[in-house]
Design a protein around this motif. Structure first.
Motif, PDB file in Angstrom:
ATOM      1  N   ARG A 408       0.892  -1.152  -0.023  1.00  0.00           N
ATOM      2  CA  ARG A 408       0.236   0.198   0.128  1.00  0.00           C
ATOM      3  C   ARG A 408       0.888   1.301  -0.019  1.00  0.00           C
ATOM      4  NH1 ARG A 408      -4.440   0.387   4.341  1.00  0.00           N
ATOM      5  NH2 ARG A 408      -2.946  -0.361   5.622  1.00  0.00           N
ATOM      6  N   LYS A 409       2.107   1.180   0.430  1.00  0.00           N
ATOM      7  CA  LYS A 409       2.997   2.249   0.409  1.00  0.00           C
ATOM      8  C   LYS A 409       3.783   2.547  -0.806  1.00  0.00           C
ATOM      9  CE  LYS A 409       4.029   2.283   5.460  1.00  0.00           C
ATOM     10  NZ  LYS A 409       4.701   1.712   6.338  1.00  0.00           N
ATOM     11  N   GLY A 410       3.513   1.484  -1.877  1.00  0.00           N
ATOM     12  CA  GLY A 410       4.049   1.681  -3.293  1.00  0.00           C
ATOM     13  C   GLY A 410       5.039   0.636  -3.456  1.00  0.00           C
ATOM     14  N   VAL A 411       5.373  -0.305  -2.655  1.00  0.00           N
ATOM     15  CA  VAL A 411       6.530  -1.365  -3.002  1.00  0.00           C
ATOM     16  C   VAL A 411       5.872  -2.333  -3.975  1.00  0.00           C
ATOM     17  CG1 VAL A 411       7.755  -3.183  -1.882  1.00  0.00           C
ATOM     18  CG2 VAL A 411       7.596  -1.034  -0.735  1.00  0.00           C
ATOM     19  N   ASN A 412       6.701  -2.587  -4.840  1.00  0.00           N
ATOM     20  CA  ASN A 412       6.664  -3.779  -5.732  1.00  0.00           C
ATOM     21  C   ASN A 412       7.471  -4.442  -5.779  1.00  0.00           C
ATOM     22  OD1 ASN A 412       6.241  -5.295  -8.210  1.00  0.00           O
ATOM     23  ND2 ASN A 412       4.716  -4.030  -9.043  1.00  0.00           N
ATOM     24  N   SER A 427      19.141 -12.773 -12.995  1.00  0.00           N
ATOM     25  CA  SER A 427      17.754 -12.538 -13.329  1.00  0.00           C
ATOM     26  C   SER A 427      16.642 -12.952 -12.457  1.00  0.00           C
ATOM     27  CB  SER A 427      17.482 -13.710 -14.576  1.00  0.00           C
ATOM     28  OG  SER A 427      17.724 -14.973 -14.144  1.00  0.00           O
ATOM     29  N   GLY A 428      15.486 -12.290 -12.565  1.00  0.00           N
ATOM     30  CA  GLY A 428      14.669 -12.594 -11.475  1.00  0.00           C
ATOM     31  C   GLY A 428      13.135 -11.928 -11.610  1.00  0.00           C
ATOM     32  N   GLY A 429      12.381 -12.070 -10.765  1.00  0.00           N
ATOM     33  CA  GLY A 429      11.074 -11.632 -10.945  1.00  0.00           C
ATOM     34  C   GLY A 429      10.223 -12.107  -9.881  1.00  0.00           C
ATOM     35  N   GLY A 430       8.876 -12.072 -10.275  1.00  0.00           N
ATOM     36  CA  GLY A 430       7.893 -12.968  -9.169  1.00  0.00           C
ATOM     37  C   GLY A 430       6.683 -12.034  -9.150  1.00  0.00           C
ATOM     38  N   HIS A 431       6.257 -11.721  -7.543  1.00  0.00           N
ATOM     39  CA  HIS A 431       4.847 -11.164  -7.484  1.00  0.00           C
ATOM     40  C   HIS A 431       5.309  -9.765  -6.655  1.00  0.00           C
ATOM     41  CE1 HIS A 431       3.246 -14.770  -8.860  1.00  0.00           C
ATOM     42  NE2 HIS A 431       3.781 -15.360  -7.898  1.00  0.00           N
ATOM     43  N   ASP A 432       4.548  -8.920  -6.458  1.00  0.00           N
ATOM     44  CA  ASP A 432       4.562  -7.863  -5.877  1.00  0.00           C
ATOM     45  C   ASP A 432       5.095  -7.778  -4.448  1.00  0.00           C
ATOM     46  OD1 ASP A 432       2.002  -8.698  -5.134  1.00  0.00           O
ATOM     47  OD2 ASP A 432       1.141  -6.818  -5.753  1.00  0.00           O
ATOM     48  N   ILE A 433       4.417  -8.940  -3.898  1.00  0.00           N
ATOM     49  CA  ILE A 433       4.640  -9.246  -2.219  1.00  0.00           C
ATOM     50  C   ILE A 433       5.872 -10.057  -2.040  1.00  0.00           C
ATOM     51  CG2 ILE A 433       3.087 -11.121  -2.121  1.00  0.00           C
ATOM     52  CD1 ILE A 433       2.092  -9.635   0.537  1.00  0.00           C
ATOM     53  N   ALA A 434       6.093 -10.869  -3.177  1.00  0.00           N
ATOM     54  CA  ALA A 434       7.221 -11.899  -2.945  1.00  0.00           C
ATOM     55  C   ALA A 434       7.984 -11.990  -4.138  1.00  0.00           C
ATOM     56  CB  ALA A 434       6.728 -13.214  -2.342  1.00  0.00           C
ATOM     57  N   ALA A 435       9.211 -11.936  -4.276  1.00  0.00           N
ATOM     58  CA  ALA A 435      10.016 -12.052  -5.330  1.00  0.00           C
ATOM     59  C   ALA A 435      11.392 -12.486  -5.132  1.00  0.00           C
ATOM     60  CB  ALA A 435      10.131 -10.421  -6.288  1.00  0.00           C
ATOM     61  N   GLY A 436      11.945 -12.967  -6.191  1.00  0.00           N
ATOM     62  CA  GLY A 436      13.453 -13.538  -6.085  1.00  0.00           C
ATOM     63  C   GLY A 436      14.287 -13.400  -7.415  1.00  0.00           C
ATOM     64  N   ALA A 437      15.340 -13.619  -7.193  1.00  0.00           N
ATOM     65  CA  ALA A 437      16.138 -13.649  -8.415  1.00  0.00           C
ATOM     66  C   ALA A 437      17.508 -14.429  -8.106  1.00  0.00           C
ATOM     67  CB  ALA A 437      16.778 -12.202  -8.606  1.00  0.00           C
ATOM     68  N   THR A 438      18.225 -14.864  -8.868  1.00  0.00           N
ATOM     69  CA  THR A 438      19.742 -15.483  -8.887  1.00  0.00           C
ATOM     70  C   THR A 438      20.597 -14.386  -9.444  1.00  0.00           C
ATOM     71  OG1 THR A 438      18.768 -17.575  -8.906  1.00  0.00           O
ATOM     72  CG2 THR A 438      21.060 -17.647  -9.425  1.00  0.00           C
ATOM     73  N   ILE A 439      21.761 -14.244  -8.794  1.00  0.00           N
ATOM     74  CA  ILE A 439      22.779 -13.299  -9.418  1.00  0.00           C
ATOM     75  C   ILE A 439      24.338 -13.782  -9.193  1.00  0.00           C
ATOM     76  CG2 ILE A 439      21.223 -11.364  -8.695  1.00  0.00           C
ATOM     77  CD1 ILE A 439      22.841 -10.691  -6.413  1.00  0.00           C
ATOM     78  N   PRO A 440      25.024 -13.330  -9.725  1.00  0.00           N
ATOM     79  CA  PRO A 440      26.421 -13.602  -9.483  1.00  0.00           C
ATOM     80  C   PRO A 440      27.125 -13.358  -8.062  1.00  0.00           C
ATOM     81  CG  PRO A 440      26.306 -12.754 -11.742  1.00  0.00           C
ATOM     82  CD  PRO A 440      24.767 -12.347 -10.989  1.00  0.00           C
ATOM     83  N   SER A 441      27.839 -14.271  -7.651  1.00  0.00           N
ATOM     84  CA  SER A 441      28.198 -13.920  -6.131  1.00  0.00           C
ATOM     85  C   SER A 441      28.814 -12.907  -5.691  1.00  0.00           C
ATOM     86  CB  SER A 441      29.211 -15.468  -5.644  1.00  0.00           C
ATOM     87  OG  SER A 441      28.797 -16.421  -5.831  1.00  0.00           O
ATOM     88  N   GLU A 442      29.837 -12.154  -6.858  1.00  0.00           N
ATOM     89  CA  GLU A 442      30.514 -10.988  -6.369  1.00  0.00           C
ATOM     90  C   GLU A 442      29.605 -10.010  -6.406  1.00  0.00           C
ATOM     91  OE1 GLU A 442      30.721 -13.066  -8.859  1.00  0.00           O
ATOM     92  OE2 GLU A 442      30.746 -11.936 -10.828  1.00  0.00           O
TER      93      GLU A 442
END
Ligand SMILES: [Mn+2]
Length: 462
Positions: A408-412, A427-442
């Motif tokens: 409600r405060k605008g977070v997506n 790369s990542g994505g998901g839903h406004d309330i729960a999302a995820g990604a995989t990124i290089p460790s560094e």
């Protein structure tokens, strides 16, 4: 003008006609509760139509997997709860495919069933299992599978935003109720009504969070004991389903009073009670009776690479597979307790617009998102999204969790994560309330710094 549901049925009929031309099909589905129920629905329907099938569960559909599937020369591949994002790739590899999915489509193929194509919302109005249910009803008389469709929708949290199922999910629910395989009514929303001692419902309450009760077993027991609610005749803690209507009412009223006294806004407080969904063909007191517990049971199999067990439960196994699923669920619970303990001991780092912890190798990447969500029950500041890192074989898994208040405060988070990936990497994505990604460790540090800015920007724009 026919309704969205009618239009989807027509498209589903077109897809079902293609299925009927084959005596063997290959099913590819997503490895989570929605994907498992989708697979369960289509496999049951195929079996009833005497069509053989093979099945494969995957975490994410990518180019490599599509190529592998293409090389196998299946007569027909049915993708469920995934595929819509990879339509051009499926086409490039000449796969004769039906895609039954609810994610935002990219590209176009002929045999594609997806609520977005009909103007419906795939994150709140129809799940992968619901889409596949519509397909199954056009293949044969499969209306009884509406119960699995609802389990998948609840597994994808499609009921959470409005406190009830809406849109096409609602149509499926109505059909399931008409056929007496489903029931829905207002009840306490906390998890575990069928199988857990009542105090556990309060102890693990996170939406709303109950200050002084959430996370505090002794306080929860005392709270209930003060209402003379405790044991059954055999000295075992009673479950929610063991209580009388009056006792349930007493607890709910006391919780409302308690929450008011502890400054919980009425907006949050209303989430204590909501619509719940029961599977009427399942035995009372088992996980499968309650859509929410059922989906958690399935997720417990999927997260530990035992989709086969989850699918067997969906297909009706209440013996060996069900026992195995329960063992996985218990291990899963223990892992969650250990993971939360890790967060408690190591704490979170607070930035301007988020807080995060880095679990390294201490928490499995498949459950770090749940731990991030549960961490709202132990962190001091619940007004910031929680981000978690966990090591994987090919980089770092990022999991982000918000609350309805933050939305409600605008977070997506879906947008924040993909914007940050675009800028920093991964790369990542998901839903406004729960999302995820995989990124290089560094890139850990750069990623969290950028994500902090992006979320700050989202809240400022509101
Ligand atoms: Mn899904």
């Amino acid at each position: 003008m026919s309704s969205v549901y009618e239009k989807m049925k027509i498209r589903a009929k077109y897809c079902a006609d293609e299925i009927k031309k084959h005596d063997h099909v290959h099913v590819v589905s997503h490895i989570d509760a929605d994907g498992l129920t989708s697979a369960g629905i289509i496999c049951k329907a195929l079996g009833r139509s005497n069509i053989d099938y093979s099945i494969q569960f995957i975490k994410q559909l990518d180019e490599t997997i599509i190529k592998e599937i293409g090389n196998k020369d299946y007569n027909l591949v049915i993708f469920t709860d995934l595929g819509s994002g990879m339509l051009s790739s499926i086409q490039e590899h000449n796969i004769n495919a039906i895609v039954s999915d609810h994610h935002v489509p990219r590209g176009d193929i002929d045999l594609h069933l997806n609520p977005h194509l009909f103007g419906a919302n795939g994150s709140s109005e129809l799940s992968g299992s619901g889409t596949t249910y519509i397909l199954a009803t056009q293949l044969g008389n499969n209306t009884d599978l509406a119960d699995l469709a609802i389990v998948g929708a609840v597994g994808d949290l499609q009921h959470s935003k409005h406190g009830k199922l809406i849109g096409l999910n609602r149509k499926i629910l109505d059909e399931g109720m008409d056929h007496h395989v489903l029931d829905c009514y207002k009840d306490i929303t906390f998890f575990g009504k069928q199988t857990r001692p009542v105090f556990k419902l309060l102890q693990f309450a996170s939406d709303p969070y109950l200050p002084g009760l959430t996370g505090n077993e002794d306080a929860c027991i005392e709270f209930l004991a003060s209402m003379n609610l405790r044991f059954s005749g055999d000295e075992r803690w009673r479950r929610w389903i063991d209580l009388t209507q009056d006792e349930k009412q007493t607890i709910v009223s006391s919780l409302f009073q308690y929450s008011l006294n502890n400054g919980i806004s009425s907006y949050k407080l209303n989430r204590i009670v909501g619509e719940v969904y029961n599977l009427m063909n399942e035995t009372e007191g088992t996980e499968m009776r309650d859509a929410s517990e059922y989906s958690t049971l399935l997720n417990a199999t999927a997260r530990y690479d035992h989709a086969d067990i989850g699918l067997a439960v969906c297909m009706g196994d209440r013996g060996e597979a069900y026992e195995a699923a329960r063992r996985l669920l218990n291990e899963h619970r223990q892992n969650l307790v250990n993971g939360l303990q890790f967060v408690k001991e190591n704490g979170v780092t607070i930035l301007d617009n988020l807080q995060y912890f880095d679990a390294g190798k201490n928490i499995r990447e498949t459950i770090v998102g749940i731990i991030a969500g549960m961490s709202t029950t132990i962190v001091e500041n619940r007004d910031l999204p929680i981000i978690a890192f966990a090591d994987t074989d090919n980089g770092v898994k990022v999991s982000a969790r918000a609350t309805q208040d933050l939305l409600r405060k605008g977070v997506n988070l879906s947008k924040a994560i993909s914007d940050t990936c675009n800028e920093i990497g991964g790369s990542g994505g998901g839903h406004d309330i729960a999302a995820g990604a995989t990124i290089p460790s560094e890139l850990r540090h750069e990623f969290i710094t950028k994500l902090d800015q992006v979320i700050g920007h989202q809240m400022n724009q509101k």
